[in-house]
Motif scaffolding. Structure first.
Motif, PDB file in Angstrom:
ATOM      1  N   LEU A  26       0.832  -1.312   0.164  1.00  0.00           N
ATOM      2  CA  LEU A  26      -0.077   0.106   0.038  1.00  0.00           C
ATOM      3  C   LEU A  26       0.886   1.239   0.032  1.00  0.00           C
ATOM      4  CD1 LEU A  26      -3.209  -0.567   2.201  1.00  0.00           C
ATOM      5  CD2 LEU A  26      -3.084   0.321  -0.171  1.00  0.00           C
ATOM      6  N   PRO A  27       1.868   1.570   1.091  1.00  0.00           N
ATOM      7  CA  PRO A  27       2.785   2.570   0.989  1.00  0.00           C
ATOM      8  C   PRO A  27       3.271   2.962  -0.343  1.00  0.00           C
ATOM      9  CG  PRO A  27       2.898   1.419   3.034  1.00  0.00           C
ATOM     10  CD  PRO A  27       2.289   0.426   2.172  1.00  0.00           C
ATOM     11  N   PHE A  28       3.922   1.759  -0.978  1.00  0.00           N
ATOM     12  CA  PHE A  28       4.491   2.113  -2.265  1.00  0.00           C
ATOM     13  C   PHE A  28       3.735   2.498  -3.242  1.00  0.00           C
ATOM     14  CE2 PHE A  28       5.852   0.311  -6.268  1.00  0.00           C
ATOM     15  CZ  PHE A  28       7.100   0.927  -6.418  1.00  0.00           C
ATOM     16  N   LEU A  29       2.619   1.643  -3.391  1.00  0.00           N
ATOM     17  CA  LEU A  29       1.475   1.971  -4.466  1.00  0.00           C
ATOM     18  C   LEU A  29       1.130   3.508  -4.353  1.00  0.00           C
ATOM     19  CD1 LEU A  29      -0.710  -1.148  -4.500  1.00  0.00           C
ATOM     20  CD2 LEU A  29       0.901  -0.343  -6.180  1.00  0.00           C
ATOM     21  N   PHE A  30       0.785   4.052  -3.101  1.00  0.00           N
ATOM     22  CA  PHE A  30       0.204   5.067  -3.135  1.00  0.00           C
ATOM     23  C   PHE A  30       1.406   6.282  -3.412  1.00  0.00           C
ATOM     24  CE2 PHE A  30      -0.349   9.222  -0.309  1.00  0.00           C
ATOM     25  CZ  PHE A  30      -1.571   9.707  -1.018  1.00  0.00           C
ATOM     26  N   GLN A  66      -8.929  20.293 -11.575  1.00  0.00           N
ATOM     27  CA  GLN A  66      -9.287  20.724 -10.609  1.00  0.00           C
ATOM     28  C   GLN A  66      -9.281  20.233  -9.166  1.00  0.00           C
ATOM     29  OE1 GLN A  66     -11.115  20.565 -13.076  1.00  0.00           O
ATOM     30  NE2 GLN A  66     -13.122  19.690 -12.631  1.00  0.00           N
ATOM     31  N   VAL A  67      -9.417  18.759  -9.364  1.00  0.00           N
ATOM     32  CA  VAL A  67      -9.424  17.690  -8.328  1.00  0.00           C
ATOM     33  C   VAL A  67      -8.284  17.640  -7.533  1.00  0.00           C
ATOM     34  CG1 VAL A  67     -11.503  16.594  -9.466  1.00  0.00           C
ATOM     35  CG2 VAL A  67      -9.035  15.844  -9.901  1.00  0.00           C
ATOM     36  N   GLY A  68      -7.046  18.203  -7.967  1.00  0.00           N
ATOM     37  CA  GLY A  68      -5.750  18.041  -7.627  1.00  0.00           C
ATOM     38  C   GLY A  68      -5.108  16.461  -7.704  1.00  0.00           C
ATOM     39  N   ILE A  69      -4.228  16.156  -7.182  1.00  0.00           N
ATOM     40  CA  ILE A  69      -3.569  14.845  -7.229  1.00  0.00           C
ATOM     41  C   ILE A  69      -3.635  13.899  -6.200  1.00  0.00           C
ATOM     42  CG2 ILE A  69      -1.823  15.942  -8.747  1.00  0.00           C
ATOM     43  CD1 ILE A  69       0.296  15.635  -6.464  1.00  0.00           C
ATOM     44  N   LEU A  70      -3.871  14.386  -4.930  1.00  0.00           N
ATOM     45  CA  LEU A  70      -3.828  13.508  -3.825  1.00  0.00           C
ATOM     46  C   LEU A  70      -5.101  12.534  -3.978  1.00  0.00           C
ATOM     47  CD1 LEU A  70      -3.260  16.041  -0.788  1.00  0.00           C
ATOM     48  CD2 LEU A  70      -1.833  13.739  -1.392  1.00  0.00           C
ATOM     49  N   LEU A  71      -6.432  13.081  -4.195  1.00  0.00           N
ATOM     50  CA  LEU A  71      -7.421  12.363  -4.200  1.00  0.00           C
ATOM     51  C   LEU A  71      -7.455  11.290  -5.559  1.00  0.00           C
ATOM     52  CD1 LEU A  71     -10.390  11.811  -3.118  1.00  0.00           C
ATOM     53  CD2 LEU A  71     -11.255  13.560  -4.600  1.00  0.00           C
ATOM     54  N   PRO A  72      -7.256  11.632  -6.733  1.00  0.00           N
ATOM     55  CA  PRO A  72      -6.853  10.459  -7.723  1.00  0.00           C
ATOM     56  C   PRO A  72      -5.849   9.424  -7.322  1.00  0.00           C
ATOM     57  CG  PRO A  72      -7.107  12.889  -8.622  1.00  0.00           C
ATOM     58  CD  PRO A  72      -6.965  12.906  -7.205  1.00  0.00           C
ATOM     59  N   ALA A  73      -4.909  10.000  -6.696  1.00  0.00           N
ATOM     60  CA  ALA A  73      -3.775   8.958  -6.272  1.00  0.00           C
ATOM     61  C   ALA A  73      -4.300   8.008  -5.363  1.00  0.00           C
ATOM     62  CB  ALA A  73      -2.470   9.803  -5.717  1.00  0.00           C
ATOM     63  N   TRP A  74      -5.024   8.434  -4.349  1.00  0.00           N
ATOM     64  CA  TRP A  74      -5.586   7.701  -3.210  1.00  0.00           C
ATOM     65  C   TRP A  74      -6.757   6.798  -3.776  1.00  0.00           C
ATOM     66  CZ3 TRP A  74      -4.892   5.474   0.976  1.00  0.00           C
ATOM     67  CH2 TRP A  74      -5.926   4.992   1.784  1.00  0.00           C
ATOM     68  N   TRP A  75      -7.644   7.240  -4.810  1.00  0.00           N
ATOM     69  CA  TRP A  75      -8.633   6.424  -5.634  1.00  0.00           C
ATOM     70  C   TRP A  75      -7.793   5.382  -6.255  1.00  0.00           C
ATOM     71  CZ3 TRP A  75     -12.844   4.194  -5.799  1.00  0.00           C
ATOM     72  CH2 TRP A  75     -13.202   3.619  -7.023  1.00  0.00           C
ATOM     73  N   HIS A  76      -6.888   5.654  -7.092  1.00  0.00           N
ATOM     74  CA  HIS A  76      -6.227   4.533  -7.695  1.00  0.00           C
ATOM     75  C   HIS A  76      -5.535   3.567  -6.832  1.00  0.00           C
ATOM     76  CE1 HIS A  76      -6.832   6.074 -12.034  1.00  0.00           C
ATOM     77  NE2 HIS A  76      -5.924   7.320 -11.574  1.00  0.00           N
ATOM     78  N   THR A  77      -5.093   3.921  -5.730  1.00  0.00           N
ATOM     79  CA  THR A  77      -4.395   3.064  -4.780  1.00  0.00           C
ATOM     80  C   THR A  77      -5.548   2.061  -4.372  1.00  0.00           C
ATOM     81  OG1 THR A  77      -2.933   4.669  -4.358  1.00  0.00           O
ATOM     82  CG2 THR A  77      -3.038   2.844  -2.499  1.00  0.00           C
TER      83      THR A  77
END
Length: 285
Positions: free
Chosen positions: A22-26, A157-168
């Motif tokens: 998980l940490p690596f993927l995120f 506009q959604v930034g990068i944190l939310l998409p990264a978390w969703w993909h993870t």
């Protein structure tokens, strides 16, 4: 050990294996989202201007995990901006989340470089050959128009944190499910039996893997990678499967490019090139 205990052990072992990643993927998805968020437009402009270098640039761009660049390439092709060879080079080099999964598996880091190098070589070579000999037979002349604005690839506009978390989370769910299935199958049947079911030790295994890779979802690349890591399919077969695995890029191609015959030709060539590459590696490497 009874069935319940066996099932419990499979689920527990699978959960532990996946949580470790998980940490690596995120972190990896955060980096990728940043790259797509801040340089996606620049890459699109580069692909528009590279001319004859298109297949090589496309193959290198396709190496970035995720199917974002394959979506962008499909849009550019539908708009008449890039050649069929450049489109195919991106599709072939795209590996979705496979690279991240392999990198997160201890002892397999050396496989990443080999996989990327082989896919870039196949993608660039196939792209140049297609543009040189088959371009006029595949591509119907197009007027350069507007690119897709409905696939979500331009939403900054959604930034990068939310998409990264969703993909993870999404990949974690796929990983957990497939890891449970594979661990259970290995416990019940053994790796050799699974490999035999997937045409192991024959030149037809890359064919089966390539067909699986055509599924327009990252689940296909996750499944192929897990099969490879478990020893059920060969390096040649995972290459064949990941070469056809263009993710949702194929869906976008059919949505945005309205010439269905042209799209089917591209899919047929993608499948044929991937199978030929897999069989070639199996026979000669």
């Amino acid at each position: 050990m009874d069935l319940f205990e066996s099932l419990k052990e499979v689920v527990l072992d699978s959960g532990i294996d996946c949580v470790k990643m998980l940490p690596f993927l995120f972190a990896a998805f955060l980096l990728i989202e940043g790259l797509e968020h801040y340089s996606g437009g620049a890459l699109a402009r580069i692909l528009k201007k590279v001319g004859v270098a298109g297949p090589l640039v496309g193959a290198i761009a396709g190496c970035v995990p995720q199917c974002g660049f394959s979506v962008m390439a499909a849009n550019l092709y539908a708009g008449g901006v890039i050649s069929p060879g450049t489109l195919l080079s991106v599709f072939i080099a795209t590996s979705d989340e496979a690279i991240l999964i392999i990198m997160g598996s201890p002892g397999y880091m050396k496989e990443v470089g080999a996989l990327l190098a082989v896919k870039v070589l196949i993608g660039a070579s196939a792209g140049y050959l297609v543009d040189l000999f088959l371009k006029d037979k595949i591509m119907v002349p197009k007027e350069q128009g507007e690119l897709c604005t409905e696939c979500g690839c331009q939403e900054h506009q959604v930034g990068i944190l939310l998409p990264a978390w969703w993909h993870t989370i999404r990949i974690f769910v796929y990983l957990f499910l497939f890891t449970c299935i594979l661990h259970g199958a290995i416990e019940l049947l053994g790796v050799e039996k699974i490999s035999t079911m997937l045409l192991g030790d024959t030149i037809f295994q890359p064919v089966a893997a390539a067909v699986i890779g055509l599924i327009p979802n990252c689940a296909a690349s996750v499944l192929l990678t897990q099969l490879y890591l478990s020893g059920a399919i060969s390096f040649a077969s995972v290459i064949a499967g990941l070469c056809t695995g263009a993710g949702v890029g194929l869906v976008v191609l059919f949505k945005m490019n309205h010439n269905r015959i042209e799209n089917l030709k591209i899919v047929g060539m993608l499948l044929g090139i991937s199978i030929a590459a897999g069989i070639g590696i199996d026979l000669f490497v």
